[in-house]
Structure formats: C-alpha cells, structure tokens
Design a protein around this motif. Structure first.
Motif, PDB file in Angstrom:
ATOM      1  N   ARG A 180       0.837  -1.194   0.000  1.00 23.05           N
ATOM      2  CA  ARG A 180       0.000   0.000   0.000  1.00 23.05           C
ATOM      3  C   ARG A 180       0.873   1.246   0.000  1.00 23.05           C
ATOM      4  NH1 ARG A 180      -3.834   0.179   4.666  1.00 23.05           N
ATOM      5  NH2 ARG A 180      -5.391   1.120   3.315  1.00 23.05           N
ATOM      6  N   TYR A 181       0.479   2.189  -0.833  1.00 19.79           N
ATOM      7  CA  TYR A 181       1.203   3.453  -0.908  1.00 19.79           C
ATOM      8  C   TYR A 181       0.186   4.587  -0.855  1.00 19.79           C
ATOM      9  CZ  TYR A 181       5.050   0.507  -2.277  1.00 19.79           C
ATOM     10  OH  TYR A 181       6.008  -0.444  -2.282  1.00 19.79           O
ATOM     11  N   ILE A 182       0.710   5.819  -0.816  1.00 15.71           N
ATOM     12  CA  ILE A 182      -0.213   6.942  -0.762  1.00 15.71           C
ATOM     13  C   ILE A 182      -0.018   7.911  -1.920  1.00 15.71           C
ATOM     14  CG2 ILE A 182      -0.760   6.871   1.695  1.00 15.71           C
ATOM     15  CD1 ILE A 182       1.467   8.888   2.148  1.00 15.71           C
ATOM     16  N   GLY A 183       1.167   7.919  -2.513  1.00 22.93           N
ATOM     17  CA  GLY A 183       1.407   8.855  -3.602  1.00 22.93           C
ATOM     18  C   GLY A 183       2.189  10.068  -3.129  1.00 22.93           C
ATOM     19  N   LYS A 184       2.332  11.025  -4.028  1.00 22.41           N
ATOM     20  CA  LYS A 184       3.148  12.197  -3.729  1.00 22.41           C
ATOM     21  C   LYS A 184       2.389  13.140  -2.794  1.00 22.41           C
ATOM     22  CE  LYS A 184       5.783  15.832  -5.938  1.00 22.41           C
ATOM     23  NZ  LYS A 184       6.035  16.561  -7.173  1.00 22.41           N
ATOM     24  N   VAL A 185       2.989  13.385  -1.658  1.00 16.41           N
ATOM     25  CA  VAL A 185       2.313  14.179  -0.631  1.00 16.41           C
ATOM     26  C   VAL A 185       2.283  15.642  -1.047  1.00 16.41           C
ATOM     27  CG1 VAL A 185       2.547  14.984   1.749  1.00 16.41           C
ATOM     28  CG2 VAL A 185       2.914  12.583   1.199  1.00 16.41           C
ATOM     29  N   LYS A 186       1.116  16.271  -0.925  1.00 15.62           N
ATOM     30  CA  LYS A 186       1.062  17.708  -1.208  1.00 15.62           C
ATOM     31  C   LYS A 186       0.664  18.548  -0.006  1.00 15.62           C
ATOM     32  CE  LYS A 186      -3.427  17.557  -3.532  1.00 15.62           C
ATOM     33  NZ  LYS A 186      -4.133  17.820  -4.767  1.00 15.62           N
ATOM     34  N   HIS A 187      -0.035  17.968   0.939  1.00 18.50           N
ATOM     35  CA  HIS A 187      -0.317  18.689   2.184  1.00 18.50           C
ATOM     36  C   HIS A 187      -0.026  17.753   3.348  1.00 18.50           C
ATOM     37  CE1 HIS A 187      -3.488  20.368  -0.613  1.00 18.50           C
ATOM     38  NE2 HIS A 187      -2.703  21.397  -0.386  1.00 18.50           N
ATOM     39  N   ALA A 188       0.400  18.323   4.427  1.00 21.10           N
ATOM     40  CA  ALA A 188       0.599  17.507   5.617  1.00 21.10           C
ATOM     41  C   ALA A 188       0.202  18.308   6.843  1.00 21.10           C
ATOM     42  CB  ALA A 188       2.057  17.077   5.724  1.00 21.10           C
ATOM     43  N   VAL A 189      -0.485  17.657   7.750  1.00 19.53           N
ATOM     44  CA  VAL A 189      -0.851  18.281   9.016  1.00 19.53           C
ATOM     45  C   VAL A 189      -0.416  17.324  10.115  1.00 19.53           C
ATOM     46  CG1 VAL A 189      -2.744  19.057  10.468  1.00 19.53           C
ATOM     47  CG2 VAL A 189      -2.827  19.474   8.025  1.00 19.53           C
ATOM     48  N   PHE A 190       0.368  17.850  11.042  1.00 19.67           N
ATOM     49  CA  PHE A 190       0.854  16.990  12.120  1.00 19.67           C
ATOM     50  C   PHE A 190      -0.147  16.985  13.265  1.00 19.67           C
ATOM     51  CE2 PHE A 190       4.549  18.130   9.739  1.00 19.67           C
ATOM     52  CZ  PHE A 190       5.331  16.996   9.779  1.00 19.67           C
ATOM     53  N   HIS A 191      -0.228  15.864  13.906  1.00 16.21           N
ATOM     54  CA  HIS A 191      -1.077  15.773  15.086  1.00 16.21           C
ATOM     55  C   HIS A 191      -0.233  15.126  16.173  1.00 16.21           C
ATOM     56  CE1 HIS A 191      -4.798  15.544  17.326  1.00 16.21           C
ATOM     57  NE2 HIS A 191      -4.492  14.304  17.636  1.00 16.21           N
ATOM     58  N   THR A 192       0.355  15.964  17.016  1.00 12.52           N
ATOM     59  CA  THR A 192       1.307  15.433  17.983  1.00 12.52           C
ATOM     60  C   THR A 192       0.949  15.905  19.370  1.00 12.52           C
ATOM     61  OG1 THR A 192       2.685  17.322  17.470  1.00 12.52           O
ATOM     62  CG2 THR A 192       3.246  15.256  16.395  1.00 12.52           C
ATOM     63  N   GLN A 193      -0.216  15.532  19.833  1.00 16.32           N
ATOM     64  CA  GLN A 193      -0.535  15.866  21.200  1.00 16.32           C
ATOM     65  C   GLN A 193       0.243  14.920  22.116  1.00 16.32           C
ATOM     66  OE1 GLN A 193      -1.965  13.539  19.642  1.00 16.32           O
ATOM     67  NE2 GLN A 193      -3.995  13.019  20.394  1.00 16.32           N
TER      68      GLN A 193
END
Lengths: 176, 980
Positions: free
Chosen positions: B35-48
């Motif tokens: 499984r892959y996701i492709g070329k990332v164009k947006h990223a949002v971190f969630h690091t609570q």
C-alpha cells in the motif's frame, strides 16, 4: 481354455510315461499283470485314438466358439457404458480391444493341445480368428463412437501451430 | 454399473468446476500487496502529548492518509475519486480531519483516530475556483467550532460537528476574490480581505455567529495585484504585484485600509527577475523567493521593512510553524549531491542545521513540512517531513532519516518483466543440504499434522510462518518454474524500480533523469520503457537489459533520449541524447546477433530511426524492411494512418534513419464518430493452435494475426459521461482493422451504447466492455474471428499426408475471407482495466482479468464469453464445457484474484507467463500494488505447495512393507503346500 489344455496334457503325459519309463529290472508288484494291457494294443489303442481325435476336434470347435460369448458380453457392456468418454467407457473399450488382440497373439498356443494328425484344426482356427477380429472391430467401432479415432480433420490439425505472418505493423497513438 | 457411471460423471464435473479460489491460509503464499499513498502535497501533524503521534497527509493521487510518525506505517487511508482532488486539509476540534476537495465544493470530516468519515457536505458552489478553508479557532457557538470555506466572493461557515452550513454570505460583487480570512483572538468579528479585479482592495467585517455583514471598505491599490499574498500579522498582509517585482504592504486597522508599495530591489540587493511569495502565516515575517535567493523579511513599525535572513536559491522553504506568540519557525532544505541539509530558522535566525546523507536515487527535495516537539529540557526539537523528487517521503529527526516510504510506486505508468540471473552451479555445502533436508522434513511433518487435524494452535502458527518466510520464493536467482522474476516499473517521476515477484521488495531503484539534466536537455522526462535485450539461446551469457525512452522538454518536438539499463543491477549501460524528437517507439519482432531487440523510434516528422545502431541490426532491418509497416492513431483528428518505410530520411543522411511513405488512412466521420478506445494483441503472445474444434468434430480455423487493431468509436454526443446522451443519439461502432493494409475486416454498430470502452484482444478474439443506455447496464461483447479461406482444409487424407496450406506463411495482401461470431452479455460492474492471462505456450485456457470499480481484479473464464453458448446446449456441448447462455455474466466471489485486498485507484493489470504452462503471473497496479500467480485451468502440471510429500512417503513405505510381508507369507505358504 487354460484348464482344458492342462488336463489334456497331463492325461497324455501320464499315459506315455507309464508305458515308457517303467524299468524292466524292477519286478512288478504282486498281483500286477503286465501282459494285460499289452494284449489289445493294436485294436484298443486305435479305437482310443479315434475317440481322442473326435474329442479333440470337438474341444477345438468349442474353444473356437468361445469368443462369441465374449463378444456378446462386450456388446452388452459397451451398450451400458454409453457414448461419453469417461473412465468406465474407456476401460471397457480398451479391454474390448485388448482381449481379441491377446487372443489372436496366442492363437497357436490355444489350439496346440488339440494338435492331432487326424484333426483338421484350420476351420476352428479360422472361426476363432474371425470371431476375435469381430471383437476387435466391435472395439474399434466403440472407439470411433467415443470419438477417439483420428478420422476427422480436427484430429489432425488440433495442434497445428499458427502460420507465420509475412508482414508486421507496429505503432499506436503517439506520445503527447 | 449405473452407480459407477454416475460416479464417473461426478468426477468429471468436479474436475471442470469453474470457481478458482484459495483457502484462507494460502493468502500470502504466492501473492503480495503493498500500500502506498502517492506524492504528498499537504501535511498536518497531530502530535498531542498522549496517544499516537501521526501526520495526516493528502496526495496528488487524491488520497488522504494518516501515517504513524514513529514508523511511517499507514494508520488509515482513503482514496477519493479521480476528479476529487484535495485542495486543502485541516484539523478541527482536535479529533476531525477536514478535507476540502473538488475545487472547493466538497467538505468532508474524517475521524482522526480511525479514519471513519463523520460527515460530508456538498457546498454547492456554482463556479468552483480557488477556494480555501479556514478553521476558526475560537468561534464557539455552544461546543461547536466553525470552518469557513471561501470561494470567490462567498463565504460559508460549516459546523465542525455535523457539517451543516450554519450561515452563508454572498458578497455578490463582480470580480471579488477573497484572499484571506482571519479572526482576532477573543472577537466575534471575522475580517475577510479580497481583491476586486486586481486593482481594488476590499475589507469586510462579518459577524462570526450569524454571518451578518457589519462593515466594508474598499481602496484602490497603487499597483496591479497578483494572486499571491502572505498574511503577516493580524492586521496586515503582503501581496505581490503582477510584475512580480514590487511588494505591497496592506494594513487594515479599524476598518480602514492603507497600502504601501515597496520595490523588492530596495530590500534585496541583487534582485532581478520574478519573485515568488511563499505562503506563510507568520509574525511580521514573510518569505520571498527570488531567482537568486530566498529572503526572510521582517516588517517593522508602519512601513519599515528589514531583511533578516537569506538562503540560497535552491532551498525549499516549509510553511511556517508557530512555536509561541512571538516565535515562528521555517525550515529551509538544501540538496547537494547525496546529502540534504535541513536548516531551521526561528524568526529568520538560524536555529538548527542538520545534514543527512541520503541515497542519490531520490533526486532533489520537492517539499518540506516542519513540525516541532518539546524536549525534556523544554527546548524545541524539530522534525521534518520531506517529499523528494522521486515522490518518496522521508521523516528527518535529529540528523537522521527515521523512516522513508517509496510512495513513487503509487504512480506507475509502465511495466515490463525481466528474468533473474541463473543460479551458479555448485557452492552448496553438504551441511546446508542436511540442514535444509531436516527443515524440509520438519515442515512436512507439521503440514501432515495439519492435514490430519492433529496440530496445536502453535503448530498452525508455525505452518503459517513457514509459508510466509519460505526462502525459496525470495531468492535472487531464476527458478525452474519461472515463478521468480523481476517486474521493472516506471513511475510518473521517471524513477525506475525493479520489484521481486517473490515478496515485492525493491531490488534496485534509480532516478535517471537528474543524470541527464544539462543545457542540452533542460527538463528530461521518461516516457516509456521496453525490453531491450531478452537473453535467449544465442546470448544467454549477456545480462538482460531494458530501454528507457524519454524526451528533454515538454513539447513533441523536443529532443529525445535513450537509456539502456541492466536489468540485474540497474546500472546504466548506455546514455544517448538523440538529435531527433520522439513521437513513438515501435518494438520490432527482430533482434540483432547479440539478441538486442530492434526498435524504431518515430519522430514528429515521421522519420523512423533504427536502434540499436549496429551494422548487423541495420542488415537485419533492411532485409525485412519491405514487410515492416507503421500505423498511427490520431485520436484528435479521428484518423488512423498506415505507413511503409523507405530508405533515406528527410532530416539527415544517417544510414539508420528511414523515411516513411503513407499507404492508407481510415478517416472516421468526425460528425458521427469519435475514437474512444483502441486495442491490439500483445506482440509476444503465444498461440498454441490455429484450429478451433467444434462439438461436431468440425474444424474452424482461427484468423490469427498480430496486425489487427480494434477501434471503438462513439457518437460525439455520447463522448461525455454516462447520461450525457439519449439512447437515440448514442451509438458505438467497433472496427477490426488490418494495420498492414488498412482494410476494415469487420464493423459492428451497437445502437444506444456508449463508452467508456475497455477492450482486450487476444488470439482471434476481442472482448470489449461498454454501457448500454437502453438497458441501463454495462455490457460485454465478444467477437471471434475465423478464417474462411482455410476452411476447406477438411480432407483427412490430405491432412495425414501433409498436403495442406495451413502452415504456409500468410500475408495480409491476400484477400482475407473472415467470418465472425459474436455474442453480448450484461455485466454488473463498470470496469477500470481489462487484460487477459498469457501463458508460456498458450495451451491453458484463458481468463479475462477485469479491474472492477471496487478496485479488485476479477478473473472471468473465457468460456463465459464464448459465442457458441446457447440457452439449451446439447449433451455433447455440455460435455465440451459450453455453459448454458445467460443474459448476465456471473460474478463468482471466489474468482476475485485479489481475494480480500483492494488495489486503490486500480489503473493497470498485467499478465505475464511463468515457465510452467499452467501458471501465469498477474500484477496489478494503482496506488497499491498487488501481485499473485494464478492457474486458469488449475495447476495440472505440478504439485501444489499443499501436496503432502510425507503422506506420499508414508504410503510408499507402507506399500513396500505390505509387499514384503505378503511376499514372505506367500513363500511360507508355498513351502507348506509343497510339504503336504
């Protein structure tokens, strides 16, 4: 057939053995008169030989006719087996083919016990061969009805590779 | 006897059962799924602080995924449709992921932990254009929080809880394009700033709870405004003018707008060319990228501006990251040779610089996303998510790559198959043999226990583990059955990967285009790849190699280049920048003395250039030139043209350049027909026989030619999507065209049918899939083509004696008399891709591999697509395996090749033969990859893995013992008989 042959031979062997292999030096057991059989050797033995020849001829005819019964049985089995190709019908068909062939191969042996200068074995032999050939034909007929004989064009071209092509054209949509 | 008859029939039936399926414990034995996701164009971190740390990304492949920050594994993933590109993602309420897609018209919320969709809202935007999403932090109507979607001149506020549109404000001013929305802390007023026709700046005050327009103001700008802005504080933003050389500082305090023009050359000394604003949301700092460098600029006081930092031009700048009220961080990433340097700047000052070595096959850095964490000593640590040129994704932290994902594999554009090296003779020690023998016995004992149902759960686990880690399937050498091969794939980014069929691991990977980048080849891109050398009998010692073809620029007239790459190692053997363009690569069925396949590269002026360049290749080609043809399908012009080659070309005097001469053209009437699909036979497909035997022992001769092209055209009205045309306006015409002579061999019209059309051609048949508007269902049609000119070859005696013309070479110029048989069936699914199984000798029956709308691959027996099917087949026909005709093709759940797996956004299916005739490899690709081996007529030529050798061994031993015992007993009995 097998049994008849063996019995005939044993009988014949015993007969000759007792006449030839008895030792003259060994005294006969008490009460045994050797002269008795020797007495009517000329007339009695001929009679016996005639009877034997007749018996042999009769037996030979019987043996020659034996495949007929087989034929009937095979016919019945084939009818039962139907016309589709599967394990059962194939088995029947091949045994129907094999039996006449093996019988024909041993045609000499079958009639050997009945060999006698006075008996004409040719006629029973011919009948035997004819009946077995009939069996073979029946088997072949069955094979054909099953479609296993290469009598159609399809049987000769089923694995014919495709013909070579002279030309080749390549291409497609160009890249844009 | 009757019973035996029945038994025999049942046996026959069981042998011919149609379903092909595997048991649950066989999953993963021959197949793998990546499984892959492709070329990332947006990223949002969630690091609570508590819970899993994750990053939510959206990609160019329209996938949304949540990745584990520790390992890079996919926690959840959704693939949106092809036309549903993600515009923006955001987090809301700390538990929802919001995605704005389809040019700002669809807003969806996904549950962060498990990826369930919570709600979806169609915003009913009339003219979808640059929309943007703004999640309001502190507008709390009850426990709700609002998200604003701005599109042109309208704003919609959507509740984050249930996705309802709370209010909608249409500012209804022509030419208004809202650029920025913000809300000062602890305020109920939203400020929306927009440009009207690039000359006016407009400011709106809107009540955040009701959407009521409180105030508005406009002011003329001193320069023409471009669309790029950068918000720098709660009351000011920076815009670029259309000449991209002046900055405009806009301030909007207390309902008034002031703007101030600042020429960039004043700030950045050696400025020239076009500047670019990097979108940031930061504290009085903005970033301008100029051709020569990246400048960090701080706004001081009213109209004062100061350059506070510089980085050189190759740097990639991340979005800003807010550390605290005053502190803003940027990441600037540089790439040199095979190292990345990550520089984190806080308020423009350099805070951290880390250098990392990375593999040189990843190319340049394309995007970077920055995230921070708090160390135990309360200082800030940084991690960066980096998207490389080959579309792979890396997480960098503390100077090392924590994990990397090869997401380039989500965009495979082409694939070929290559053999693995031959195993070296000798070199296996006795100890090894003993060890493997012991292992082998142990394994089979376990399997036997399994079959006899004596195994414990531990044993079961051991069996499963044994299945999966079987070293045999992952070896780097060729095997006897041809199960181990290399699949060489080309991705959109131009990277070439070699995947092992055993477990799908990457054997080698190379990004070749940076090697070429130079003045003569400014922007190289790879178009396609082909097998260049397939070692055969003559050249077994040579390594197989592949050919990569590309062009140096974007246009069709830009120069092409060739790479020849070794299949075993990925080493580049030859690089060539061509002096002509590339419009088409035609592989020929010819090879030179070293088994290099001959290729013709057709340029845009229709000259053919022969490769490889060698005298023997030239000799081979010139000898066959009279029989070689080229055809071109011009989709836009609705024309198919055929060409022959001639010596001497129009552009040069090279001996390897040949001219073309137009022979024929098929022009489709553009007012009634439009080409939607073409298909042809695979050039390397093997056909076993030319005869097709009917039930009544009759023979039909297949019309087998490689030069047949299937073309489907639809009426122009029906060229759109389903529903765009009425049944009376829609028709589909299927053609079979001989590509040598241009002769139309067969033509059939389907009234009331329309595309999309998917077709596959194999042997002497075509299967195609389309939509029937009258029946409102998808349909599949099969056309089988037979050669009538050979139909007279039916005399057995002639055939026995070999007096027939069936093996004589055939030419397209002898008038073919063909007969077609055809039948149509309904099919439940729409189809994404269609292919057919190919085997080594073409004896095994065929299966059609259909990529369904559910992203699965369905194997459909060709017997279902047999024009000889009738509603009531006779006994003989049934015995031959003809299935009673039904109106619909059955979908048997067991015949899904992909069993429970899905190949996200399935785009292609490829089948290539193994050495075993019964078995074929199936490789399907989309965002995911799935590979398996299937046996369309079951594995009749080998024992399966499941075969219990120990049981066989035991049986043999028992039989031998039994023979010995009975022999001894019979001896004894004989002796006793004799003594009697």
């Amino acid at each position: 057939m097998e049994k008849g042959k063996a019995m005939a031979r044993r009988w014949a062997v015993d007969f000759s053995d007792s006449s030839s292999s008895s030792h003259p030096t060994v005294a006969d057991p008490p009460g045994f008169a050797r002269s008795a059989p020797d007495l009517d050797e000329t007339s009695g033995s001929r009679q016996k030989k005639d009877a034997e020849a007749a018996w042999k001829a009769q037996k030979a005819w019987e043996v020659a006719q034996a495949p007929f019964k087989n034929l009937l049985m095979m016919g019945f089995m084939m009818w039962m087996a139907g016309n589709t190709v599967h394990l059962f019908s194939m088995g029947i068909t091949f045994s129907a083919l094999w039996q006449p062939i093996s019988a024909l191969r041993s045609v000499g042996k079958v009639f050997e016990p009945y060999k006698d200068p006075k008996v004409d074995l040719n006629a029973p032999r011919l009948l035997f061969i004819a009946l077995n050939l009939g069996g073979l034909l029946l088997g072949m007929w069955k094979l054909n009805t099953l479609g296993l004989l290469p009598t159609h064009a399809s049987d000769w071209v089923f694995s014919l590779p495709p013909a070579k092509e002279v030309e080749f054209a390549g291409g497609g949509s160009p890249f844009y | 006897m009757e019973a035996r008859f029945l038994l025999g029939f049942l046996l026959l039936l069981s042998l011919s059962s149609f379903a092909f399926a595997i048991y649950e414990d066989q999953v993963g034995l021959a197949d793998w799924h990546k499984r892959y996701i492709g070329k990332v164009k947006h990223a949002v971190f969630h690091t609570q602080k508590t819970g899993r740390r994750r990053v939510v990304v959206s990609t160019e492949e329209n996938a949304i995924a949540s990745l584990d920050l520790r390992t890079g594994d996919i926690l959840w993933r959704h693939v949106l449709g092809k036309n549903d590109a993600v515009d923006q993602i955001g987090l809301s309420l700390g538990k929802y992921v919001l995605t704005l897609s389809s040019q700002g018209s669809v807003l969806r919320a996904w549950n962060l932990p498990d990826g369930q969709m919570v709600w979806e809202t169609d915003l009913q935007i009339s003219n979808p254009s640059n929309s943007f999403l703004h999640v309001l932090g502190n507008v709390k109507s009850g426990r709700d929080s609002l998200s604003l979607v701005c599109n042109g001149g309208s704003i919609r506020a959507v509740s984050s809880i249930d996705g309802l549109v709370v209010w909608k404000k249409d500012l209804s001013i022509d030419g208004l394009k809202l650029k920025h929305v913000f809300q000062p802390p602890e305020s109920d007023t939203i400020y929306a700033i927009g440009f009207i026709d690039s000359s006016l700046i407009a400011l709106y005050h809107i009540n955040a709870k009701t959407g009521e327009l409180l105030k508005h103001a406009t002011q003329a700008s001193s320069v023409d405004l471009s669309s790029e802005i950068s918000a720098i504080s709660s009351d000011s933003l920076v815009a670029l003018d259309t000449s991209r050389s002046n900055l405009l500082l806009i301030k909007f305090m207390a309902g008034t707008i002031t703007n101030h023009k600042l020429p960039l050359s004043d700030i950045v000394q050696d400025f020239s060319g076009l500047a670019e604003l990097i979108p940031t949301k930061s504290n009085d700092i903005f970033v301008v990228k100029t051709p020569s460098n990246v400048a960090f600029i701080k706004v001081k006081g009213d109209n004062e501006i100061e350059l506070i930092g510089k980085a050189d031009e190759a740097g990639i700048v991340s979005d800003s990251l807010t550390l605290s009220e005053e502190e803003q961080a940027f990441a600037v990433v540089h790439h040199s040779n095979n190292a990345i340097s990550l520089q984190v700047r806080i308020n423009g000052r350099e805070a951290l610089t880390e250098g990392i070595k990375i593999e040189d096959h990843r190319g340049h850095v394309k995007r970077v996303f920055l995230n921070n964490y708090v160390r135990t000593d309360k200082s800030h640590g940084f991690r960066a998510l980096i998207v490389m040129e080959d579309e792979s994704l890396l997480l960098m932290q503390q100077g090392e790559v924590v994990w990397s994902r090869e997401d380039g594999l989500a965009s495979i554009s082409d694939a070929v198959v290559a053999e693995l090296p031959v195993e070296k003779e000798g070199g296996v020690s006795v100890v090894e043999v003993e060890h493997t023998l012991l292992e082998w016995l142990k394994g089979h004992m376990l399997k036997l226990k399994g079959t006899l149902m004596l195994s414990t759960p531990d044993d079961m686990a051991a069996i499963q583990a044994m299945h999966l880690k079987s070293t045999e399937r992952n070896k780097m050498t060729r095997d006897h059955n041809g199960f181990r091969k290399l699949i060489i794939v080309l991705t959109r980014s131009g990277k070439v990967y070699a995947l092992h069929t055993g477990d799908g691991r990457i054997v080698w990977a190379h990004l070749l285009t940076p090697l070429l980048q130079s003045e003569s080849c400014p922007s190289p891109s790879v178009l396609t790849l082909r097998n260049w050398r397939v070692p055969h009998r003559k050249a077994l010692q040579e390594n197989p190699s592949i050919l990569l073809v590309g062009r140096c620029g974007a246009g069709p007239e830009s120069h092409g280049f060739l790479f020849i790459v070794d299949s075993y190692s990925g080493k580049v053997l030859e690089t060539q920048i061509l002096d002509h363009s590339i419009a088409e690569v035609v592989p020929l069925p010819l090879a030179d003395s070293s088994e290099q396949k001959l290729h013709l590269v057709i340029d845009d002026k229709l000259n053919a250039h022969l490769y490889p360049r060698g005298s023997d290749a030239l000799e081979v080609f010139v000898r066959e030139m009279a029989n070689m043809y080229y055809y071109k399908v011009e989709n836009a012009k609705e024309v198919i043209k055929g060409y022959a080659f001639k010596k001497g070309c129009s552009t040069g005097s090279s001996a390897y350049c040949f001219g073309t001469r137009e022979l024929w053209s098929v022009v489709f009437p553009s007012d009634s027909e439009r080409i939607v699909a073409t298909a042809r036979r695979k050039i390397n497909e093997v056909v076993h026989t030319q005869a097709k035997i009917m039930t009544n022992q009759d023979v039909m001769y297949k019309y087998i030619t490689k030069n047949i092209l299937f073309v489907a055209t639809v009426s122009p009205k029906a060229a759109g999507g389903i529903g765009s045309a009425a049944p009376d306006d829609a028709w589909l015409v299927a053609y079979l065209i001989d590509t040598v002579t241009g002769r139309i061999l067969h033509r059939v019209t389907h009234q009331g049918a329309q595309g999309p059309v998917h077709a596959v051609v194999s042997e002497n048949w075509v299967v195609y899939h389309y939509f029937n508007l009258r029946a409102h269902r998808y349909e599949m049609t099969v056309i089988e083509i037979y050669d009538q000119s050979r139909a007279d070859n039916k005399d057995v005696m002639k055939l026995v004696l070999g007096k027939h013309n069936l093996t004589a070479p055939i030419t397209s110029y002898s008038r073919p008399e063909i007969a077609t048989k055809s039948q149509s069936y309904f099919f439940t699914h729409s189809v994404k891709a269609i292919a057919v199984t190919t085997t080594a000798r073409g004896i095994t029956s065929k299966q059609i591999l259909i990529g369904t709308i559910g992203d699965q691959v369905l194997a459909l027996d060709k017997r279902y697509l047999d024009p000889r099917r009738t509603a009531n087949p006779s006994q003989e026909e049934k015995e031959e395996g003809i299935i009673p005709l039904t109106d619909t093709l059955p979908i048997i759940p067991q015949s899904y090749v992909t069993h429970t797996r899905q190949v996200g956004d399935l785009r292609g299916i490829m089948s290539f033969p193994a050495n075993l005739e019964s078995t074929t490899h199936v490789f399907s690709y989309g965002i995911d990859l799935f590979y398996t081996r299937i046996a369309p007529s079951r594995t009749y030529d080998s024992l399966t893995d499941e075969f219990s050798y120990v049981l066989l061994l035991i049986t043999v031993v028992v039989l031998i013992v039994a023979i010995l015992v009975t022999w001894a007993m019979s001896q004894k009995k004989d002796l006793q008989e004799k003594w009697r």
